[in-house]
Enzyme design. Structure first.
Site, PDB file in Angstrom:
ATOM      1  CE  LYS A 196       5.824  -1.976   0.795  1.00 49.73           C
ATOM      2  NZ  LYS A 196       5.573  -0.517   0.114  1.00 49.73           N
ATOM      3  NE  ARG A 200      -0.655   2.310  -5.396  1.00 53.35           N
ATOM      4  CZ  ARG A 200      -1.878   1.819  -5.887  1.00 53.35           C
ATOM      5  NH1 ARG A 200      -2.411   2.358  -7.064  1.00 53.35           N
ATOM      6  NH2 ARG A 200      -2.527   1.098  -5.253  1.00 53.35           N
ATOM      7  CB  CYS A 304     -11.184  -0.940   2.811  1.00 54.10           C
ATOM      8  SG  CYS A 304     -11.296  -0.379   4.936  1.00 54.10           S
ATOM      9  CD  GLU A 404     -11.749  -3.314  -2.637  1.00 53.45           C
ATOM     10  OE1 GLU A 404     -10.761  -3.995  -2.861  1.00 53.45           O
ATOM     11  OE2 GLU A 404     -12.036  -2.700  -1.464  1.00 53.45           O
TER      12      GLU A 404
END
Ligand code: NAD
Length: 519
Positions: A196, A200, A304, A404
């Site tokens: 999946k 976006r 990240c 973050e």
């Protein structure tokens, strides 16, 4: 075959191929080797982040479609798990070749749906491609162990065998790399897959599965479903799915780890981060400042492993004005424009969240030394652009430090000694990445010893290991006990079966039953 797929993907209406509809701009499902138009009643509009025009609509898969995807994977597992390892290896050889040949097409799709610059998008593909290349060495990676003579006439062998149907849930920020961290390794080990991708920007993942099929992957070995929470819940709960790989935010990762584990699945979750770069006064100034700027603002800070917190030790703080000079020279533009250094952020909501976090820093006492909040990009007035932003005098209690930010915002902090920097970093809950910039080997060695972060760079701002190693984020950035790709990736996607066998000469027969444990 390599060129088969080229030029089919780009046309005036956007990006299309078998994975997109011809008549309406919708993203298809991929189930049992077929691109299927969803019967969903709910659809998610996917916008180009540089213009906010709708590129495609992504379905929220129906329950039946998701069940069909798992059923196809379950059925395909019966034969795929029994194909020779050389056949699976050959598929990866072909796949890496086709990805390489279509790198620019993939990059165009990434820029269209995700916003990053074309060159950066090629890097996104390349870092995933390297995992596929590493999968080609499965014949060594999946070797088991053997010990002859563990007792008289008795030997033990261990095998790394596939698990069954595995599933992946991916984030928006690396639409090619992260799917490629997942399904190639699972497949080459003999599993089948349901993925999946991020709702976006699923386009790159669709193109990749189309390429895999063109390389000869049997139907059902990989399937793609779309959606958000409902499809995630389906994956966590479905009894036929044996393992889940997740990459994304903390909130989703903790939820998926708990819900998936509760249903007896093996789960690995790579999550959020707050990566610190420690700048020692003895560092090479030019290199360090260039690396800081690249690692903080590249990909508009949506990595990240972005270096989002610069910790200046002692006199190194005198370099902050030079850092600002370099950062303000970066060109903000739509990702496909040749001069773009950084593109837009993913959505207006994401932009607003970034602006709010910068404002919160100001309200809590930080200084805004470079303010990119009002950046204007001619020709792309509706895009989600934020220019490079630098906050100074940031303290550990401020929200712009504890959260973050995931945008082109660098927070700077000042400490007196390297030990202070280590204490600061080790007190932060995240453990994804960190870097030290120094010319002193002893300083670097002490830092790498004392720091409690899973991926450490010495004069390397984004120390993401190549796939012969594994991605080893730690503490708050990771849940699970087996990392992504490399040897750990093979372990994640296999289970160990040990076989102990005794073969005696025909005349060596037991005279009596052994009722006690052998001693
Ligand atoms: P996200 O968590 O919003 O989305 C990731 C996936 O989870 C998507 O497929 C989405 O559909 C699903 N999802 C979202 N919210 C959910 C919820 N509440 N419950 C269940 N499922 C949900 O993440 P994102 O915004 O797409 O990606 C950015 C985040 O990913 C950042 O935090 C970044 O640090 C992290 N990330 C981590 C790594 C790593 O290796 N540590 C790599 C890339 C990105």
């Amino acid at each position: 075959r390599v060129h088969l797929v080229q030029n089919q993907w780009i046309n005036a209406a956007g990006v299309r191929s078998r994975c997109y509809s011809v008549n309406a701009p919708t993203t298809k499902l991929f189930i049992n080797g077929q691109f299927v138009e969803s019967k969903a009643t709910e659809w998610i509009d996917l916008h180009n982040p540089a213009t906010n025009e709708v590129v495609t609509r992504v379905p929220k898969s129906t329950q039946t479609e998701m069940e069909d995807a798992v059923a196809a994977a379950k059925d395909a597992f019966k034969s795929w798990s029994k194909t020779s390892i050389l056949t699976r290896q050959q598929l990866m050889f072909k796949f890496q070749n086709v990805i390489k040949a279509n790198m620019k097409e993939l990059a165009k799709n990434i820029t269209l749906e995700q916003g990053k610059t074309l060159m950066d998008a090629e890097g996104d593909v390349l870092r995933g491609l390297q995992v596929v290349e590493h999968c080609c060495s499965v014949t060594s990676l999946q070797l088991g162990e053997t010990l002859p003579g563990i007792a008289k006439d008795m030997d033990t062998h261990s095998y790394k065998i596939p698990l069954g149907v595995c599933a992946g849930i991916t984030p928006f920020n690396f639409p090619a790399m992260i799917p490629l961290w997942m399904f190639p390794m699972a497949l080459v080990c003999g599993n089948t897959y349901v993925i999946k991708p991020s709702e976006r920007d699923p386009g790159a993942c669709m193109m990749l599965v189309e390429m895999l099929q063109d390389c000869g992957a049997p139907k059902g070995v990989v399937n793609v479903i779309h959606g958000s929470h409902d499809s995630v819940n389906f994956i966590c709960d479905n009894p036929d799915i044996r393992a889940i790989s997740f990459v994304g935010s903390d909130q989703a990762g903790k939820y998926i780890y708990e819900r998936g584990s509760k249903h007896g699945k093996r789960v690995q979750c790579n999550m959020g981060a707050k990566n610190h770069g420690v700048i020692m006064p003895d560092a090479n100034k030019e290199n360090t400042l260039n690396q800081l700027v690249g690692a903080a603002f590249g990909a508009a800070g949506q990595r990240c492993m972005a270096l989002t917190t610069a910790v200046f030790v002692g006199d190194a703080k005198k370099w902050i004005p030079d850092l600002i000079d370099r950062a303000q020279k970066l060109k903000v533009n739509a990702g496909h424009e040749p001069d773009a250094d950084l593109g837009p952020v993913i959505s207006p909501q994401s932009k607003q969240r970034i602006l709010d976090l910068v404002e919160s820093g100001k309200q809590q006492g930080a200084k805004i030394l470079l303010d990119g909040r009002d950046v204007k990009v001619p020709g792309y007035e509706k895009g989600n652009f934020v220019g490079p932003t630098i906050l100074a005098d940031v303290k550990p209690s401020m929200t712009c430090y504890t959260e973050e930010i995931f945008g082109p915002v660098l927070v700077t902090m000042e400490v007196d000694t390297m030990d202070d920097a280590v204490n600061l970093i080790n007190s932060n809950p995240y453990g994804n990445g960190t870097a030290i910039f120094t010319t002193n080997g002893a300083t670097a060695r002490k830092f790498t010893q004392d720091i409690d972060v899973g991926q450490v760079g010495v004069n390397v701002p984004i120390p993401v290991p190549l796939p012969m190693f594994s991605f080893t984020g730690s503490r708050g950035s990771f849940m699970g006990d087996t990392n992504f790709y490399g040897k750990a990736g093979v372990n994640f996607y296999t289970q160990t079966k040990t076989v102990t066998q005794m073969w005696r000469e025909q005349d060596a027969t037991d005279t009596k039953a052994a009722v006690s444990m052998p001693v």
